[in-house]
Design an enzyme around this catalytic site. Structure first.
Site, PDB file in Angstrom:
ATOM      1  N   GLU A   1       0.801  -1.230   0.000  1.00 46.17           N
ATOM      2  CA  GLU A   1       0.000   0.000   0.000  1.00 46.17           C
ATOM      3  C   GLU A   1       0.834   1.281   0.000  1.00 46.17           C
ATOM      4  O   GLU A   1       0.589   2.216   0.750  1.00 46.17           O
ATOM      5  CB  GLU A   1      -0.976  -0.008   1.188  1.00 46.17           C
ATOM      6  CG  GLU A   1      -1.887  -1.238   1.198  1.00 46.17           C
ATOM      7  CD  GLU A   1      -2.885  -1.272   2.339  1.00 46.17           C
ATOM      8  OE1 GLU A   1      -2.921  -0.328   3.147  1.00 46.17           O
ATOM      9  OE2 GLU A   1      -3.651  -2.249   2.426  1.00 46.17           O
TER      10      GLU A   1
ATOM     11  N   ASN B   1       2.135  -5.120  -3.152  1.00 48.95           N
ATOM     12  CA  ASN B   1       0.752  -5.448  -2.836  1.00 48.95           C
ATOM     13  C   ASN B   1      -0.040  -4.177  -2.561  1.00 48.95           C
ATOM     14  O   ASN B   1       0.445  -3.272  -1.867  1.00 48.95           O
ATOM     15  CB  ASN B   1       0.730  -6.354  -1.588  1.00 48.95           C
ATOM     16  CG  ASN B   1      -0.605  -7.001  -1.337  1.00 48.95           C
ATOM     17  OD1 ASN B   1      -1.145  -7.676  -2.196  1.00 48.95           O
ATOM     18  ND2 ASN B   1      -1.166  -6.785  -0.140  1.00 48.95           N
TER      19      ASN B   1
ATOM     20  N   HIS C   1     -10.379  -6.314  -2.301  1.00 48.91           N
ATOM     21  CA  HIS C   1     -11.435  -6.090  -1.291  1.00 48.91           C
ATOM     22  C   HIS C   1     -12.600  -5.418  -2.018  1.00 48.91           C
ATOM     23  O   HIS C   1     -12.542  -4.232  -2.363  1.00 48.91           O
ATOM     24  CB  HIS C   1     -10.915  -5.202  -0.159  1.00 48.91           C
ATOM     25  CG  HIS C   1      -9.803  -5.803   0.650  1.00 48.91           C
ATOM     26  ND1 HIS C   1      -9.969  -6.946   1.418  1.00 48.91           N
ATOM     27  CD2 HIS C   1      -8.510  -5.425   0.802  1.00 48.91           C
ATOM     28  CE1 HIS C   1      -8.830  -7.247   2.022  1.00 48.91           C
ATOM     29  NE2 HIS C   1      -7.918  -6.354   1.659  1.00 48.91           N
TER      30      HIS C   1
ATOM     31  N   GLU D   1      -5.986 -10.740  -1.324  1.00 49.29           N
ATOM     32  CA  GLU D   1      -6.719 -10.541  -0.066  1.00 49.29           C
ATOM     33  C   GLU D   1      -8.232 -10.480  -0.310  1.00 49.29           C
ATOM     34  O   GLU D   1      -8.937  -9.683   0.274  1.00 49.29           O
ATOM     35  CB  GLU D   1      -6.282  -9.249   0.634  1.00 49.29           C
ATOM     36  CG  GLU D   1      -4.819  -9.128   0.907  1.00 49.29           C
ATOM     37  CD  GLU D   1      -4.447  -7.903   1.704  1.00 49.29           C
ATOM     38  OE1 GLU D   1      -5.346  -7.230   2.247  1.00 49.29           O
ATOM     39  OE2 GLU D   1      -3.248  -7.590   1.824  1.00 49.29           O
TER      40      GLU D   1
ATOM     41  N   ASP E   1     -12.098 -10.419  -0.408  1.00 52.23           N
ATOM     42  CA  ASP E   1     -13.338 -10.583   0.332  1.00 52.23           C
ATOM     43  C   ASP E   1     -14.385  -9.733  -0.376  1.00 52.23           C
ATOM     44  O   ASP E   1     -14.056  -8.805  -1.129  1.00 52.23           O
ATOM     45  CB  ASP E   1     -13.212 -10.236   1.822  1.00 52.23           C
ATOM     46  CG  ASP E   1     -12.419  -8.971   2.096  1.00 52.23           C
ATOM     47  OD1 ASP E   1     -11.705  -8.933   3.125  1.00 52.23           O
ATOM     48  OD2 ASP E   1     -12.507  -8.018   1.288  1.00 52.23           O
TER      49      ASP E   1
HETATM   50  C1  XIL Z   1      -5.694  -6.313   8.498  1.00 52.79           C
HETATM   51  C2  XIL Z   1      -6.028  -7.532   9.368  1.00 52.79           C
HETATM   52  O1  XIL Z   1      -7.061  -8.284   8.744  1.00 52.79           O
HETATM   53  C3  XIL Z   1      -6.448  -7.089  10.749  1.00 52.79           C
HETATM   54  O2  XIL Z   1      -6.632  -8.239  11.570  1.00 52.79           O
HETATM   55  C4  XIL Z   1      -5.389  -6.177  11.347  1.00 52.79           C
HETATM   56  O3  XIL Z   1      -5.841  -5.700  12.588  1.00 52.79           O
HETATM   57  C5  XIL Z   1      -5.098  -5.005  10.409  1.00 52.79           C
HETATM   58  O4  XIL Z   1      -4.701  -5.486   9.110  1.00 52.79           O
HETATM   59  N1  XIL Z   1      -4.803  -4.631   3.767  1.00 52.79           N
HETATM   60  C6  XIL Z   1      -3.766  -5.416   4.187  1.00 52.79           C
HETATM   61  C7  XIL Z   1      -3.911  -6.284   5.368  1.00 52.79           C
HETATM   62  O5  XIL Z   1      -2.731  -5.509   3.491  1.00 52.79           O
HETATM   63  O6  XIL Z   1      -2.677  -6.455   6.056  1.00 52.79           O
HETATM   64  C8  XIL Z   1      -4.948  -5.737   6.325  1.00 52.79           C
HETATM   65  O7  XIL Z   1      -5.170  -6.772   7.278  1.00 52.79           O
HETATM   66  C9  XIL Z   1      -6.230  -5.426   5.579  1.00 52.79           C
HETATM   67  C10 XIL Z   1      -5.993  -4.398   4.518  1.00 52.79           C
END
Ligand code: XIL
Length: 357
Positions: free
Chosen positions: A170, A212, A248, A278, A280
């Site tokens: 990020e 990422n 996401h 990641e 969802d």
């Molecule tokens: C999130 C986790 O799911 C949480 O449990 C934690 O508290 C914070 O991080 N993008 C990412 C992940 O790259 O590392 C993040 O994960 C969600 C957003």
């Protein structure tokens, strides 16, 4: 993905994990055996098996503390072959104080993966949201030394056990306005990204190294900046092997299939691997009742995973968790299993994509 040698499981975590395997060995799984209307009767393959048939790793973010939960561990072990530590391998989790390293929870995830012959992706070496508090206070020279030491120490610790790393996470600003103004950019300059990738490569030449990010899945200003970043890094000889598209999404609004496919393809044309890293899918904002929301979620999972199946350089799909009982999107139901560890329509949507239905 590049095969890596199997490593001996961590003995300390092994005993606890053997107990975990008993329910599975005794058929105590929560395997969905009821075929969906659009899948012929008979047993359905686990997601990882269906993925292997199309040469895709199918994974999930997991939490070390939950792996000893019988239902959680059983589903994770059966359905996935590629695990990402949800938070246990982040800098603030690994090094709570200067020089104080705690690899125990990351090691438990690696040991769990070893038990299944599964792979591990490390996440994330450099992320502005997981900088230890003590590192925030460092001078630029101190921060550069601490970050380089963190990368080297961590990647060397997992050398041969972690197949790939999210090296930088990020780093592009929302809205595509260039680099995000993080502590790393402020104190180390724009070159921190290249430095991080070079340090990771030096620590484990065999690991795949990923950039990422979120919000750059389709064709937009942010994905253009991500593309520019990795193109320029590669042109400078910086060892970037792939890009993780976090994915996401909301089932109610998301980048089009064509835009995601085009973005994947242009990254692949740079010689990069692509991961859905990641995924969802939120459904609370989908109009209609529960059935409509679950159907929309299933279609989103099916259509987006299918884009990875059809992109030759997309070699892995990772979901950011797998049960709504443990999601970072509290209040929504974004994952493949419900809170009772029953597969949702979304699960079958992924299976449909992997099985070409
Ligand atoms: C999130 C986790 O799911 C949480 O449990 C934690 O508290 C914070 O991080 N993008 C990412 C992940 O790259 O590392 C993040 O994960 C969600 C957003």
């Amino acid at each position: 993905m590049r095969p890596r040698g199997q490593s001996a499981p961590f003995l300390p975590a092994l005993a606890g994990l053997i107990l975990l395997m008993v329910p599975i060995a005794c058929g105590g799984s929560t395997r969905p055996t009821t075929p969906t209307p659009d899948v012929p009767g008979g047993d359905l393959p686990p997601l990882a098996v269906a993925g292997r048939a199309v040469d895709k790793l199918i994974g999930a973010a997991v939490q070390a503390a939950l792996l000893n939960d019988t239902r959680y561990g059983a589903v994770a072990a059966r359905e996935f072959s590629y695990f990402t530590a949800e938070y246990e391998m982040k800098w603030n989790a690994l090094q709570p104080a200067p020089g104080v390293h705690d690899f125990s929870r990351g090691d438990a995830i690696v040991a769990f993966a070893d038990m299944q012959g599964a792979r591990v992706k490390g996440h994330a070496l450099v992320w502005h949201q997981s900088t230890p508090a003590w590192a925030e206070a460092l001078t630029p020279d101190q921060l550069r030394a601490a970050l380089t030491d963190h990368i080297r120490t961590t990647v060397e610790h997992y050398r041969g056990r972690v197949m790939a790393w999210d090296v930088v996470n990020e780093a592009i600003a929302d809205g595509g306005g260039g680099l995000r103004d993080t502590i790393y950019r402020q104190k180390l300059g724009d070159g921190y990204i290249a430095e991080a990738f070079r340090a990771a490569r030096a620590a484990d030449p065999g690991a795949l190294l990923f950039y990422n990010d979120y919000g750059g899945e389709g064709m937009n200003t942010k994905s253009n900046r991500i593309y520019d970043l990795v193109r320029d890094l590669r042109a400078q000889g910086v060892p970037v092997d792939g890009v993780g598209l976090q994915m996401h999404l909301s089932a109610n609004s998301r980048p089009s299939d064509a835009a995601i496919a085009a973005n994947m393809r242009r990254l692949a044309d740079l010689g990069l691997r692509v991961n859905i890293s990641e995924m969802d899918v939120k459904i609370n904002d989908v109009p209609g009742g529960p059935a409509a929301r679950l159907d929309a979620q299933r279609a989103t999972y099916r259509d987006v995973v299918r884009l990875c199946v059809t992109e030759p350089r997309c070699d892995a799909v990772t979901f950011w968790g797998f049960t709504d009982a443990h999601t970072w999107l509290t209040g929504d139901s974004p994952l493949l299993y419900d809170s009772s560890y029953q597969p949702k329509p979304a699960y079958f949507g992924v299976l449909d994509a992997l099985m070409g239905r």
